[in-house]
Design a protein around this motif. Structure first.
Motif, PDB file in Angstrom:
ATOM      1  N   ASP A  25       0.825  -1.212   0.000  1.00 24.59           N
ATOM      2  CA  ASP A  25       0.000   0.000   0.000  1.00 24.59           C
ATOM      3  C   ASP A  25       0.857   1.260   0.000  1.00 24.59           C
ATOM      4  O   ASP A  25       0.523   2.254  -0.663  1.00 24.59           O
ATOM      5  CB  ASP A  25      -0.921   0.001   1.233  1.00 24.59           C
ATOM      6  CG  ASP A  25      -2.060  -1.003   1.112  1.00 24.59           C
ATOM      7  OD1 ASP A  25      -2.385  -1.401  -0.019  1.00 24.59           O
ATOM      8  OD2 ASP A  25      -2.616  -1.385   2.157  1.00 24.59           O
ATOM      9  N   VAL A  26       1.966   1.223   0.726  1.00 25.18           N
ATOM     10  CA  VAL A  26       2.875   2.377   0.740  1.00 25.18           C
ATOM     11  C   VAL A  26       3.504   2.565  -0.629  1.00 25.18           C
ATOM     12  O   VAL A  26       3.575   3.688  -1.166  1.00 25.18           O
ATOM     13  CB  VAL A  26       3.956   2.185   1.828  1.00 25.18           C
ATOM     14  CG1 VAL A  26       5.062   3.239   1.682  1.00 25.18           C
ATOM     15  CG2 VAL A  26       3.339   2.263   3.219  1.00 25.18           C
ATOM     16  N   GLU A  27       3.970   1.469  -1.243  1.00 21.06           N
ATOM     17  CA  GLU A  27       4.609   1.557  -2.559  1.00 21.06           C
ATOM     18  C   GLU A  27       3.625   2.039  -3.626  1.00 21.06           C
ATOM     19  O   GLU A  27       4.007   2.741  -4.566  1.00 21.06           O
ATOM     20  CB  GLU A  27       5.181   0.194  -2.944  1.00 21.06           C
ATOM     21  CG  GLU A  27       6.378  -0.205  -2.105  1.00 21.06           C
ATOM     22  CD  GLU A  27       6.729  -1.675  -2.267  1.00 21.06           C
ATOM     23  OE1 GLU A  27       7.863  -2.042  -1.907  1.00 21.06           O
ATOM     24  OE2 GLU A  27       5.881  -2.471  -2.749  1.00 21.06           O
ATOM     25  N   ARG A  69       3.913   6.841   3.827  1.00 16.89           N
ATOM     26  CA  ARG A  69       5.018   6.052   4.380  1.00 16.89           C
ATOM     27  C   ARG A  69       5.173   6.319   5.874  1.00 16.89           C
ATOM     28  O   ARG A  69       5.324   7.469   6.297  1.00 16.89           O
ATOM     29  CB  ARG A  69       6.319   6.390   3.651  1.00 16.89           C
ATOM     30  CG  ARG A  69       7.501   5.486   4.035  1.00 16.89           C
ATOM     31  CD  ARG A  69       8.723   5.825   3.193  1.00 16.89           C
ATOM     32  NE  ARG A  69       8.440   5.671   1.768  1.00 16.89           N
ATOM     33  CZ  ARG A  69       8.497   4.515   1.116  1.00 16.89           C
ATOM     34  NH1 ARG A  69       8.826   3.411   1.769  1.00 16.89           N
ATOM     35  NH2 ARG A  69       8.237   4.460  -0.176  1.00 16.89           N
ATOM     36  N   LEU A 116       9.507  -0.775   3.238  1.00 18.97           N
ATOM     37  CA  LEU A 116       8.834   0.333   3.906  1.00 18.97           C
ATOM     38  C   LEU A 116       9.747   1.545   4.068  1.00 18.97           C
ATOM     39  O   LEU A 116       9.269   2.670   4.233  1.00 18.97           O
ATOM     40  CB  LEU A 116       8.338  -0.106   5.282  1.00 18.97           C
ATOM     41  CG  LEU A 116       7.123  -1.029   5.297  1.00 18.97           C
ATOM     42  CD1 LEU A 116       6.931  -1.630   6.684  1.00 18.97           C
ATOM     43  CD2 LEU A 116       5.869  -0.246   4.894  1.00 18.97           C
TER      44      LEU A 116
END
Length: 515
Positions: free
Chosen positions: A259-261, A267, A296
């Motif tokens: 989801d962060v990527e 982040r 992350l």
């Protein structure tokens, strides 16, 4: 009637514990209990105290039945409840013993807290789960934690209760004699003033402190993620599901990284996973956690079991980065008959951990302050939160944010997780820090420095919480002086017992009437 009243008071004290938000019931329960002890002998006071303690502790510890009941029956639950109730019996004896002193409600409250603190230390390191302070995650008395810690909150509850009881005891007993009606009225009013003030002062002081609870950032903010990967609701069978706990939480951490990527989630600066996720040898190798941290771009704080070079076993939290394992914290307060097993030769009758662990875990005595990205993270593990020293030492050592990795999946859909969350909320207020509760199966939460819950999960769900929290460096009076408050309350209780003993040896003083 007194036995029934003792049961009612103990039940009322239980009923004000989380997840219920009936904090005001706690002083009323103490008032009824104090009334039960009025003019009772010491043997009767002990019996009433045990009855009160059983009515409180047995339902409070009902989660032990969820954990051990199917295999071991009700005996561990009944045994722990009875041992805890004996300390309430001692409290009853002490409260009856000092009840004829001047300003008796003050001394009775101190004696009750002294017995509570004794229970928190003995036997086998104590069991502080039923402390009065932990009933106050809501309400007017919670801000007292910032001034004097859990001991002051508990003392405030007890003092309000004993003050109410003292007030009621004086109402139906007007003095008779040679004084004029006006003089008798003035005398009764003066006598009622003392217990009334004692009952009101803790509530008023707590309300006055509420506006001083600061939630603002002092050293910036941090974006945090709390990962709850979930666990099966299988009770004792969880002893054999270590791999499933690990897989569930690594999967959830990988989903957060994805989801962060993808830009769906900002982040985080630090990610916290629960207790008992990993299992590591002396070399501290875990490629999956290293890879998650790399993706992350943030440290991942994970709880698990670790062995040292000599085979010693410990429950600890490790900070994982792309380059590998970093700073560690070792749990300070081990759970009796689980992480440390006294009487090992016979403990197998009440504990499944005798077969799981061939040796006791090794505790530490160092505060848990882990540099995690831009954050100095103060850490305690599960049971640590019930004790005053762990987060006090972490705050004193410079922690800007707290984290509590825990594994409550043993206890099914019981109230245990909510009880532990209440302790975490009190610690947040006590030291003016946000608290991240990371539980395997819930309840996970982000708690603000004023004790309010910003976000929380449900039980037995997989969910990740992401939030921006303030980082704080100032210390509260409780951080600096909380230990002295505890010893001060104990000193008051012991002084009252000694004073009462001295007075009973003075001719003609055994029947003094209390103001």
């Amino acid at each position: 009637m007194r036995v029934a009243a003792a049961v009612l008071a103990g039940g009322a004290l239980y009923w004000c514990t989380p997840p219920r938000q009936l904090w005001w019931l706690a002083p009323l329960a103490l008032a009824v209990f104090t009334g039960v002890l009025h003019r009772r002998g010491l043997r009767a006071a002990f019996g009433y105290g045990v009855v009160f303690g059983l009515a409180y502790m047995l339902p409070l510890l009902g989660w032990l039945l969820d954990f051990l009941g199917e295999q071991f029956g009700p005996w561990p639950w009944l045994g722990v409840g009875l041992v805890e109730a004996l300390f309430f019996g001692l409290a009853g004896v002490g409260m009856a013993w000092v009840s004829r002193l001047p300003v008796a409600p003050l001394w009775q409250a101190a004696v009750f807290l002294t017995a509570e603190l004794l229970c928190s230390a003995f036997p086998f390191g104590g069991f502080p789960w039923g402390r009065l302070a932990f009933t106050q995650a809501e309400g007017s008395l919670l801000p007292l934690a910032s001034l004097g810690g859990a001991s002051l909150v508990g003392f405030g509850v007890a003092l309000s209760g004993t003050g109410l009881a003292g007030l009621v005891a004086l109402l139906p007993r007007p003095r008779r004699g040679g004084r004029s009606p006006e003089a008798r009225t003035a005398w009764r009013s003066a006598r009622l003033l003392v217990p009334a003030l004692l009952a009101l002062v803790p509530v008023v002081l707590g309300a006055a402190l509420a506006p001083t609870l600061d939630t603002g950032a002092e050293t910036g903010t941090a974006r945090v993620a709390v990962v709850q990967g979930n666990a099966p609701d299988v009770g004792l069978d969880l002893l054999h599901r270590d791999r499933q706990l690990y897989v569930n939480h690594v999967r959830a951490a990988r989903e957060l990284a994805a989801d962060v990527e993808a830009g769906r989630v900002p982040r985080p600066d630090v990610v916290v996973l629960p207790e008992q996720v990993g299992s590591w040898g002396p070399e501290r190798q875990d490629p999956a956690l290293r890879r998650v941290s790399e993706r992350l771009g943030a440290p991942v704080v994970v709880g698990g079991l670790a062995r040292g070079p000599g085979g010693e076993l410990s429950n600890r939290v490790i900070t994982w980065r792309a380059e590998g394992a970093g700073e560690e914290y070792v749990k300070q307060h081990l759970v009796p008959f689980a992480e440390k097993i006294p009487l090992r030769s016979v403990a197998g009758a009440v504990s499944p951990f005798v077969r799981r662990f061939d040796r006791d875990m090794v505790p530490a005595d160092e505060p848990g302050v882990l540099p995690s990205g831009p954050v100095r993270l103060g850490v305690g593990i599960c049971y640590d939160v019930a004790y005053d020293d762990v987060f006090r030492e972490a705050a004193g050592a410079g922690a800007e944010l707290f984290a509590l990795p825990t594994n409550n999946a043993w206890y099914g859909p019981s109230e245990m997780s909510y009880q532990q969350l209440a302790m975490a909320r009190l610690r947040a207020v006590e030291h003016g820090r946000s608290m991240l509760v990371a539980a395997t199966s819930g309840v996970s939460a982000v708690v603000r420095p004023d004790g309010s819950v910003a976000h929380r999960t449900d039980l037995f769900t997989a969910e990740t919480l992401v939030d921006e929290v303030p980082l704080r460096s100032s210390t509260t009076p409780a951080t600096r002086f909380g230990a002295y408050v505890t010893w001060g309350v104990v000193a008051l209780g012991l002084f009252a017992v000694a004073w009462s003993a001295w007075r009973t040896r003075r001719p003609g003083r055994g029947d003094d009437v209390v103001c």
